[in-house]
Design a protein around this motif. Structure first.
Motif, short mmCIF file in Angstrom:
data_model
loop_
_atom_site.label_atom_id
_atom_site.label_comp_id
_atom_site.label_asym_id
_atom_site.label_seq_id
_atom_site.Cartn_x
_atom_site.Cartn_y
_atom_site.Cartn_z
N GLU A 88 15.58 3.48 -4.62
CA GLU A 88 14.59 3.22 -5.09
C GLU A 88 15.55 2.76 -6.22
O GLU A 88 14.65 2.07 -7.35
CB GLU A 88 14.25 5.21 -5.96
N PHE A 89 16.36 3.60 -6.95
CA PHE A 89 16.60 2.78 -8.14
C PHE A 89 17.48 1.38 -7.96
O PHE A 89 16.54 0.36 -9.27
CB PHE A 89 18.53 3.68 -8.36
N LYS A 90 17.72 1.04 -7.39
CA LYS A 90 17.57 -0.82 -6.69
C LYS A 90 16.46 -1.17 -7.12
O LYS A 90 16.50 -2.20 -6.79
CB LYS A 90 18.52 -1.08 -5.39
N LEU A 91 15.65 -0.35 -6.54
CA LEU A 91 14.26 -1.14 -6.45
C LEU A 91 12.98 -0.93 -8.05
O LEU A 91 12.33 -1.80 -8.39
CB LEU A 91 13.30 -0.52 -5.27
N GLY A 92 13.99 -0.07 -8.96
CA GLY A 92 13.46 -0.36 -9.89
C GLY A 92 12.29 0.76 -9.16
O GLY A 92 11.18 0.73 -10.69
N VAL A 93 11.77 1.34 -8.63
CA VAL A 93 10.83 2.53 -8.70
C VAL A 93 11.11 3.92 -8.55
O VAL A 93 10.15 4.92 -8.83
CB VAL A 93 10.09 2.77 -6.98
N ARG A 94 12.82 4.55 -8.82
CA ARG A 94 12.33 6.09 -9.29
C ARG A 94 12.19 6.31 -10.35
O ARG A 94 12.25 5.92 -11.55
CB ARG A 94 14.06 5.67 -9.17
N GLY A 95 11.38 8.30 -9.85
CA GLY A 95 10.87 8.12 -10.81
C GLY A 95 8.93 7.67 -11.04
O GLY A 95 8.28 8.46 -11.89
N ASP A 96 8.98 6.87 -10.78
CA ASP A 96 7.94 6.51 -10.51
C ASP A 96 6.80 7.25 -9.68
O ASP A 96 7.62 7.59 -8.59
CB ASP A 96 7.98 5.44 -10.20
N ASN A 97 5.32 7.37 -9.98
CA ASN A 97 4.44 8.55 -9.15
C ASN A 97 3.98 8.17 -8.15
O ASN A 97 3.71 8.65 -7.62
CB ASN A 97 3.48 8.50 -10.20
N ASP A 98 3.66 6.49 -7.79
CA ASP A 98 3.29 6.17 -6.64
C ASP A 98 3.80 6.16 -5.68
O ASP A 98 3.98 5.53 -4.35
CB ASP A 98 2.53 4.49 -6.81
N VAL A 99 5.94 6.54 -5.52
CA VAL A 99 6.71 6.81 -4.73
C VAL A 99 6.56 7.97 -3.84
O VAL A 99 6.61 8.76 -4.49
CB VAL A 99 8.20 6.86 -5.09
N PRO A 100 6.13 7.45 -2.48
CA PRO A 100 5.70 8.70 -1.94
C PRO A 100 7.49 9.42 -1.66
O PRO A 100 8.33 9.54 -1.47
CB PRO A 100 5.71 8.13 -0.20
N ASP A 101 7.19 11.21 -1.04
CA ASP A 101 8.19 12.16 -0.55
C ASP A 101 9.06 10.93 0.20
O ASP A 101 8.76 10.13 1.06
CB ASP A 101 7.69 13.21 -0.03
N ARG A 102 10.19 11.26 0.27
CA ARG A 102 11.68 10.43 0.54
C ARG A 102 11.43 10.99 1.53
O ARG A 102 12.43 10.90 2.47
CB ARG A 102 13.21 11.20 -0.50
N ASN A 103 11.14 12.06 2.59
CA ASN A 103 10.94 12.81 3.73
C ASN A 103 10.11 11.98 4.48
O ASN A 103 9.91 13.30 5.04
CB ASN A 103 11.55 14.32 3.80
N GLU A 105 7.44 8.75 6.28
CA GLU A 105 7.32 7.29 7.03
C GLU A 105 6.47 6.55 5.84
O GLU A 105 7.11 5.14 5.55
CB GLU A 105 6.28 7.46 8.59
N ALA A 106 6.49 7.49 5.06
CA ALA A 106 4.77 6.72 4.43
C ALA A 106 5.97 5.95 3.21
O ALA A 106 6.20 5.13 2.58
CB ALA A 106 4.08 7.52 3.07
N TRP A 107 7.49 7.06 2.61
CA TRP A 107 8.35 6.45 2.48
C TRP A 107 8.85 4.93 2.27
O TRP A 107 9.45 4.12 1.92
CB TRP A 107 9.53 7.59 1.94
N CYS A 108 9.03 5.06 3.59
CA CYS A 108 9.83 3.95 4.56
C CYS A 108 9.12 2.21 4.36
O CYS A 108 9.50 1.57 3.89
CB CYS A 108 9.93 4.41 6.21
N ALA A 109 7.87 3.08 4.45
CA ALA A 109 6.24 1.42 4.17
C ALA A 109 6.59 1.19 2.64
O ALA A 109 6.52 0.66 2.94
CB ALA A 109 5.03 2.69 5.04
N PHE A 110 6.64 2.18 1.82
CA PHE A 110 6.92 2.13 0.92
C PHE A 110 8.11 1.29 0.47
O PHE A 110 7.78 0.02 -0.26
CB PHE A 110 7.02 3.37 -0.30
N VAL A 111 9.10 1.17 0.38
CA VAL A 111 10.27 0.87 0.50
C VAL A 111 9.98 -0.47 0.89
O VAL A 111 10.58 -1.74 0.63
CB VAL A 111 11.56 1.57 1.29
#
Length: 119
Positions: A88-103, A105-111
């Motif tokens: 998330e940090f490398k993508l510049g999205v860590r802490g953003d509200n639109d990032v899905p829960d890390r646990n 499948e939606a997180w992986c799709a988001f990444v």
């Protein structure tokens, strides 16, 4: 569009070239829409849904694109919460509200979506 042959015959001149490019642009833009039976133009959706399986192979693929290690062989375990935080940090999205829960499948799709956008 009846004058296309006449316009195309003028492509030898600069004005004809500009006209030809304009025609190509109009024809290209009309390929992005769909005509319905009533003759109305409807824009087709431009987003495609990304499906990803969160597994070791996908984690390795992401790791190849966004290296989480420090260059000396030290780094978080692939797929761990710490690793996902680094990604998330490398993508510049860590802490953003639109990032899905890390646990999820939606997180992986988001990444994956972020990786596609960045390439």
């Amino acid at each position: 569009m009846k004058n296309i042959p006449a316009l195309l015959s003028r492509i030898g001149s600069v004005n004809g070239l500009v006209t030809g490019l304009a025609i190509a642009l109009v024809m290209g833009l009309s390929a992005c829409s769909q005509s319905t039976e009533e003759g109305k133009i409807v824009q087709l959706p431009s987003k495609t849904e990304i499906t990803v399986t969160c597994n070791e192979a996908w984690f390795k693929q992401v790791e190849q694109q966004l290296v989480s290690a420090d260059g000396q062989g030290h780094g978080p375990d692939l797929g761990s919460d710490e690793w996902k935080s680094v990604i998330e940090f490398k993508l510049g999205v860590r802490g953003d509200n639109d990032v899905p829960d890390r646990n999820s499948e939606a997180w992986c799709a988001f990444v994956q979506q972020q990786l596609v956008k960045g390439s």
